[in-house]
Scaffold this active site. Structure first.
Site, PDB file in Angstrom:
ATOM      1  NE  ARG A   1      -3.442  -2.502   2.176  1.00 32.01           N
ATOM      2  CZ  ARG A   1      -3.554  -3.009   3.368  1.00 32.01           C
ATOM      3  NH1 ARG A   1      -3.420  -2.260   4.415  1.00 32.01           N
ATOM      4  NH2 ARG A   1      -3.849  -4.257   3.515  1.00 32.01           N
TER       5      ARG A   1
ATOM      6  NE  ARG B   1      -4.428   3.668   6.324  1.00 31.78           N
ATOM      7  CZ  ARG B   1      -4.922   2.599   6.949  1.00 31.78           C
ATOM      8  NH1 ARG B   1      -5.917   2.729   7.775  1.00 31.78           N
ATOM      9  NH2 ARG B   1      -4.401   1.414   6.746  1.00 31.78           N
TER      10      ARG B   1
ATOM     11  NE  ARG C   1     -10.042   6.585   2.982  1.00 34.82           N
ATOM     12  CZ  ARG C   1     -11.292   6.731   3.414  1.00 34.82           C
ATOM     13  NH1 ARG C   1     -11.995   7.784   3.069  1.00 34.82           N
ATOM     14  NH2 ARG C   1     -11.841   5.816   4.180  1.00 34.82           N
TER      15      ARG C   1
ATOM     16  CG  ASP D   1      -8.769  -3.068  -1.045  1.00 36.78           C
ATOM     17  OD1 ASP D   1      -7.821  -2.596  -0.397  1.00 36.78           O
ATOM     18  OD2 ASP D   1      -9.365  -4.109  -0.705  1.00 36.78           O
TER      19      ASP D   1
ATOM     20  CE1 TYR E   1      -9.489  -8.886   4.864  1.00 32.94           C
ATOM     21  CE2 TYR E   1      -8.454 -10.200   3.149  1.00 32.94           C
ATOM     22  CZ  TYR E   1      -8.356  -9.346   4.233  1.00 32.94           C
ATOM     23  OH  TYR E   1      -7.125  -8.952   4.684  1.00 32.94           O
TER      24      TYR E   1
END
Ligand code: CP3
Length: 322
Positions: free
Chosen positions: A2, A6, A15, A52, A128
């Protein structure tokens, strides 16, 4: 990994102004911008598409949400009956904004910077879908796979179909190579490994190459240790992403030169930075420079990482032959 996560203020800024993480994935202008942001700062040889792995269950018709501080939340599917609401028929219509992102990114990237498209491997995505989010023990997934092999295989088949179409769409839109993330491959019991990890990965690679023959694949079967050799030999990948627990010397010996190796600096070395980080990076470069090699982390950049550490690492790697 990633990279556009962030830890970058310019990512957090964008974001902050979208209502949900999935909206960001489905808004091509913004997704293209956050894909290119780390390229402007660090000048890597490749960018990874901003999207994603959970857009595939979303496209299949499952409810997927990302909540601040909680991570992904899905309406769990736990039986064949639950599969009735999912369909792999028209997933690429739902995913069309991602293909538009790929086109926009390709138009913006310098010519010598490759774009890596990606998807989750079916086993990892199924965890998931079945657990309803991130899991510690994968109990529901493992139990379903044993209790009802036919039903579980139907879920894998849906994922193989949708993921193959999704990746073909990314290649058609301009992606230069593809990565398959099997983040939770380490959780698969050894007697289920070929069925849950090898076969679905090979099926996707075969499907994509049937449509786009020369497509290059990097597999990331995280945490499987020496089974990386079996994985590389039986899936059709061109390269293997190794996690930080695997010794680069072992990867050099068992994988190179038949396969490219991508890896594998510990994200915590990047968080800490300084000389210890550069020493760890130098050891990886030394171990893997004798064959095809892509420098990368062993897993994603953690949000607290100072961008200056990434810059120092990129400068060090580029500074040349050592
Ligand atoms: O580097 C990039 O930005 C490329 C895009 C990318 C993302 N996720 C964006 C993202 C990639 C390649 C992924 C892969 C991904 N997503 C994996 C496989 C790789 C890995 O990390 O093991 C997995 C398992 C996921 C699922 C996922 N997405 C989780 C578990 C989370 C929550 C993480 C958390 O700590 O809350 C995400 C969210 C996510 N995907 C973020 C980003 C930038 C952060 C969310 C945000 O900014 O709000």
């Amino acid at each position: 990994m990633r990279q556009a996560g962030r830890y970058l203020p310019e990512y957090r800024e964008i974001r902050q102004n979208v209502s949900s993480f999935l909206d960001l994935c489905y808004t091509p202008d913004l997704a293209a911008e956050v894909t290119v942001q780390p390229v402007r700062r660090f000048h890597p040889d490749a960018a990874i598409l901003f999207s994603d792995i959970l857009v595939v269950p979303d496209a299949l018709g499952q409810s997927v949400k990302f909540s601040e501080g909680v991570g992904p939340q899905l309406e769990p599917v736990r039986s064949v009956d639950d599969l009735a609401s999912l369909s792999a028929e028209n997933t690429n219509i739902h995913l069309a904004p991602v293909f538009e992102t790929v086109r926009q990114v390709k138009a913006q990237l310098p010519e010598d910077v490759a774009l890596i498209g990606f998807a989750g491997a079916p086993w990892t995505v199924s965890t998931y879908m079945i657990e309803g989010g991130t899991s510690r023990d994968f109990a529901q997934t493992k139990a379903w796979a044993r209790r009802d092999p036919e039903g579980f295989d139907r879920l894998l088949a849906l994922l193989i179909a949708a993921t193959s179409d999704y990746l073909i769409g990314q290649i058609e839109a301009g992606a230069d190579a593809l990565q398959l993330f099997d983040t939770w491959a380490s959780a698969v019991p050894s007697d289920q490994f070929d069925r849950c990890v090898i076969a679905p990965t090979k099926a996707i690679i075969d499907n994509v190459r049937a449509a786009k023959p020369d497509t290059k694949f990097i597999g990331f079967p995280r945490g499987i240790g020496p089974a990386v050799a079996h994985y590389a030999a039986n899936t059709g990948v061109n390269g293997v992403g190794i996690d930080s627990a695997l010794a680069p010397v072992y990867a050099a010996k068992t994988l190179q030169p038949a396969y490219a190796v991508q890896g594998n600096l510990d994200p915590m070395a990047l968080l800490v930075g300084g000389e210890p980080m550069l020493k760890s990076a130098a050891a990886i470069i030394e171990a893997l420079s004798g064959g095809p090699f892509i420098f990368n982390l062993g897993h994603g950049v953690v949000p607290q990482t100072p961008p200056e550490h990434v810059e120092a690492l990129a400068d060090f790697i580029r500074s040349g032959d050592r």
